[in-house]
Design a protein around this motif. Structure first.
Motif, PDB file in Angstrom:
ATOM      1  N   PRO A  63       0.774  -1.226   0.000  1.00  0.00           N
ATOM      2  CA  PRO A  63       0.000   0.000   0.000  1.00  0.00           C
ATOM      3  C   PRO A  63       0.812   1.285   0.000  1.00  0.00           C
ATOM      4  O   PRO A  63       0.744   2.043   0.951  1.00  0.00           O
ATOM      5  N   ILE A  64       1.519   1.524  -1.048  1.00  0.00           N
ATOM      6  CA  ILE A  64       2.305   2.757  -1.163  1.00  0.00           C
ATOM      7  C   ILE A  64       1.382   3.964  -1.271  1.00  0.00           C
ATOM      8  O   ILE A  64       1.620   4.992  -0.635  1.00  0.00           O
ATOM      9  N   TYR A  65       0.306   3.838  -2.058  1.00  0.00           N
ATOM     10  CA  TYR A  65      -0.598   4.975  -2.219  1.00  0.00           C
ATOM     11  C   TYR A  65      -1.346   5.319  -0.932  1.00  0.00           C
ATOM     12  O   TYR A  65      -1.817   6.431  -0.766  1.00  0.00           O
ATOM     13  N   MET A  66      -1.472   4.376  -0.011  1.00  0.00           N
ATOM     14  CA  MET A  66      -2.128   4.680   1.257  1.00  0.00           C
ATOM     15  C   MET A  66      -1.133   5.217   2.281  1.00  0.00           C
ATOM     16  O   MET A  66      -1.480   6.013   3.138  1.00  0.00           O
ATOM     17  N   THR A  67       0.112   4.776   2.191  1.00  0.00           N
ATOM     18  CA  THR A  67       1.130   5.161   3.162  1.00  0.00           C
ATOM     19  C   THR A  67       1.702   6.541   2.877  1.00  0.00           C
ATOM     20  O   THR A  67       1.929   7.319   3.806  1.00  0.00           O
ATOM     21  N   ALA A  68       1.942   6.862   1.632  1.00  0.00           N
ATOM     22  CA  ALA A  68       2.571   8.145   1.271  1.00  0.00           C
ATOM     23  C   ALA A  68       1.814   9.356   1.818  1.00  0.00           C
ATOM     24  O   ALA A  68       2.436  10.247   2.403  1.00  0.00           O
ATOM     25  N   VAL A 104      15.253   5.908  16.850  1.00  0.00           N
ATOM     26  CA  VAL A 104      14.008   6.256  17.530  1.00  0.00           C
ATOM     27  C   VAL A 104      12.769   5.836  16.738  1.00  0.00           C
ATOM     28  O   VAL A 104      11.674   5.765  17.289  1.00  0.00           O
ATOM     29  N   ALA A 105      12.939   5.543  15.453  1.00  0.00           N
ATOM     30  CA  ALA A 105      11.816   5.087  14.636  1.00  0.00           C
ATOM     31  C   ALA A 105      12.350   4.289  13.453  1.00  0.00           C
ATOM     32  O   ALA A 105      13.377   4.640  12.877  1.00  0.00           O
ATOM     33  N   LYS A 106      11.623   3.211  13.116  1.00  0.00           N
ATOM     34  CA  LYS A 106      11.977   2.372  11.964  1.00  0.00           C
ATOM     35  C   LYS A 106      10.725   2.140  11.139  1.00  0.00           C
ATOM     36  O   LYS A 106       9.645   1.945  11.678  1.00  0.00           O
ATOM     37  N   PHE A 107      10.900   2.135   9.832  1.00  0.00           N
ATOM     38  CA  PHE A 107       9.806   1.828   8.928  1.00  0.00           C
ATOM     39  C   PHE A 107       9.965   0.386   8.466  1.00  0.00           C
ATOM     40  O   PHE A 107      11.020  -0.011   7.979  1.00  0.00           O
ATOM     41  N   HIS A 108       8.911  -0.395   8.652  1.00  0.00           N
ATOM     42  CA  HIS A 108       8.868  -1.793   8.202  1.00  0.00           C
ATOM     43  C   HIS A 108       7.699  -1.920   7.237  1.00  0.00           C
ATOM     44  O   HIS A 108       6.599  -2.287   7.645  1.00  0.00           O
ATOM     45  N   GLY A 109       7.921  -1.578   5.985  1.00  0.00           N
ATOM     46  CA  GLY A 109       6.828  -1.624   5.017  1.00  0.00           C
ATOM     47  C   GLY A 109       5.751  -0.648   5.415  1.00  0.00           C
ATOM     48  O   GLY A 109       5.963   0.558   5.461  1.00  0.00           O
ATOM     49  N   GLU A 151       7.754   1.501  13.649  1.00  0.00           N
ATOM     50  CA  GLU A 151       8.132   1.073  14.994  1.00  0.00           C
ATOM     51  C   GLU A 151       8.736   2.270  15.708  1.00  0.00           C
ATOM     52  O   GLU A 151       9.735   2.827  15.265  1.00  0.00           O
ATOM     53  N   LEU A 152       8.108   2.695  16.810  1.00  0.00           N
ATOM     54  CA  LEU A 152       8.664   3.773  17.631  1.00  0.00           C
ATOM     55  C   LEU A 152       9.424   3.143  18.788  1.00  0.00           C
ATOM     56  O   LEU A 152       8.917   2.227  19.447  1.00  0.00           O
ATOM     57  N   ILE A 153      10.623   3.640  19.048  1.00  0.00           N
ATOM     58  CA  ILE A 153      11.481   3.080  20.083  1.00  0.00           C
ATOM     59  C   ILE A 153      11.701   4.165  21.138  1.00  0.00           C
ATOM     60  O   ILE A 153      12.303   5.206  20.855  1.00  0.00           O
ATOM     61  N   TYR A 154      11.217   3.921  22.349  1.00  0.00           N
ATOM     62  CA  TYR A 154      11.284   4.896  23.419  1.00  0.00           C
ATOM     63  C   TYR A 154      12.611   4.777  24.175  1.00  0.00           C
ATOM     64  O   TYR A 154      13.273   3.737  24.112  1.00  0.00           O
ATOM     65  N   PRO A 155      12.995   5.828  24.926  1.00  0.00           N
ATOM     66  CA  PRO A 155      14.259   5.774  25.677  1.00  0.00           C
ATOM     67  C   PRO A 155      14.326   4.594  26.643  1.00  0.00           C
ATOM     68  O   PRO A 155      15.402   4.073  26.910  1.00  0.00           O
ATOM     69  N   SER A 156      13.193   4.159  27.156  1.00  0.00           N
ATOM     70  CA  SER A 156      13.167   3.022  28.081  1.00  0.00           C
ATOM     71  C   SER A 156      13.442   1.701  27.374  1.00  0.00           C
ATOM     72  O   SER A 156      13.651   0.684  28.020  1.00  0.00           O
ATOM     73  N   GLY A 157      13.418   1.709  26.040  1.00  0.00           N
ATOM     74  CA  GLY A 157      13.589   0.480  25.275  1.00  0.00           C
ATOM     75  C   GLY A 157      12.258  -0.103  24.810  1.00  0.00           C
ATOM     76  O   GLY A 157      12.221  -0.990  23.977  1.00  0.00           O
ATOM     77  N   LYS A 158      11.173   0.411  25.353  1.00  0.00           N
ATOM     78  CA  LYS A 158       9.841  -0.037  24.954  1.00  0.00           C
ATOM     79  C   LYS A 158       9.611   0.321  23.487  1.00  0.00           C
ATOM     80  O   LYS A 158      10.033   1.380  23.028  1.00  0.00           O
ATOM     81  N   THR A 159       8.960  -0.570  22.761  1.00  0.00           N
ATOM     82  CA  THR A 159       8.641  -0.294  21.371  1.00  0.00           C
ATOM     83  C   THR A 159       7.140  -0.387  21.146  1.00  0.00           C
ATOM     84  O   THR A 159       6.448  -1.159  21.818  1.00  0.00           O
ATOM     85  N   GLU A 160       6.655   0.401  20.225  1.00  0.00           N
ATOM     86  CA  GLU A 160       5.266   0.364  19.816  1.00  0.00           C
ATOM     87  C   GLU A 160       5.223   0.361  18.303  1.00  0.00           C
ATOM     88  O   GLU A 160       6.030   1.028  17.656  1.00  0.00           O
ATOM     89  N   PHE A 161       4.280  -0.382  17.758  1.00  0.00           N
ATOM     90  CA  PHE A 161       4.143  -0.479  16.306  1.00  0.00           C
ATOM     91  C   PHE A 161       2.829   0.179  15.890  1.00  0.00           C
ATOM     92  O   PHE A 161       1.802  -0.006  16.545  1.00  0.00           O
ATOM     93  N   TYR A 162       2.893   0.945  14.828  1.00  0.00           N
ATOM     94  CA  TYR A 162       1.721   1.628  14.305  1.00  0.00           C
ATOM     95  C   TYR A 162       1.601   1.314  12.824  1.00  0.00           C
ATOM     96  O   TYR A 162       2.549   1.486  12.071  1.00  0.00           O
ATOM     97  N   LYS A 163       0.432   0.859  12.430  1.00  0.00           N
ATOM     98  CA  LYS A 163       0.183   0.570  11.017  1.00  0.00           C
ATOM     99  C   LYS A 163      -0.217   1.878  10.342  1.00  0.00           C
ATOM    100  O   LYS A 163      -1.032   2.626  10.839  1.00  0.00           O
TER     101      LYS A 163
END
Length: 167
Positions: free
Chosen positions: A56-61, A145-150, A154-166
């Protein structure tokens, strides 16, 4: 480490404040759409268009444009996607905590505290296009602090906790 955590929290607070009311040109979306118009005849363009809907490139852009590039364009007047190598744009941002200089260049944002409690503090957000990640650089340390996986961020917090957002 406490100073790094405080800096990250301050940066996130600034971004949250800056996110209100931004609107831009959606340059990423336009570039992708315009590129699709150059790939061949109408049949190939249609096939590539369907591929971009499925991937979904047209939805993500548009989401990336709205959440990031248009925000920068709103506050600085320039979109990082339209910046060429060597171009820079700098603005002074005033908050309750003090004044900050935000300097944008291609794939990079630098933030310097000009006054207040954190005067002289400096940090950079650098986009690594090869690994599709945003890196915070501060006090000689680099932290992703953030990675894109398709279609997921993925947000990476200072505590090491990660959250994923579609997206």
């Amino acid at each position: 480490m406490k100073s790094l955590r405080k800096s990250i929290i301050l940066s996130l607070l600034l971004v949250t404040i800056l996110l209100s009311g931004c609107y831009g040109n959606f340059n990423l979306t336009r570039k992708i759409y315009n590129w699709n118009g150059t790939v061949g005849d109408k049949y190939i363009q249609s096939a590539v268009g369907w591929g971009m809907v499925i991937i979904p490139i047209y939805m993500t852009a548009p989401l990336i444009d709205a959440a990031f590039f248009n925000l920068v364009e709103f506050w600085t007047g320039d979109n990082p996607l339209t910046m060429k190598i060597g171009e820079i744009d700098s603005r002074i941002i005033t908050t309750k905590e003090g004044r900050y200089e935000l300097t944008a260049s291609q794939n990079r944002f630098d933030l310097v505290a000009l006054d207040g409690e954190n005067i002289g503090d400096y940090m950079s957000f650098v986009f690594n296009s090869q690994d599709q990640e945003w890196i915070l650089e501060k006090d000689g340390e680099s932290k992703v602090v953030a990675k894109f996986h398709g279609e997921t961020v993925e947000l990476i917090y200072p505590s090491g906790k990660t959250e994923f957002y579609k997206m």
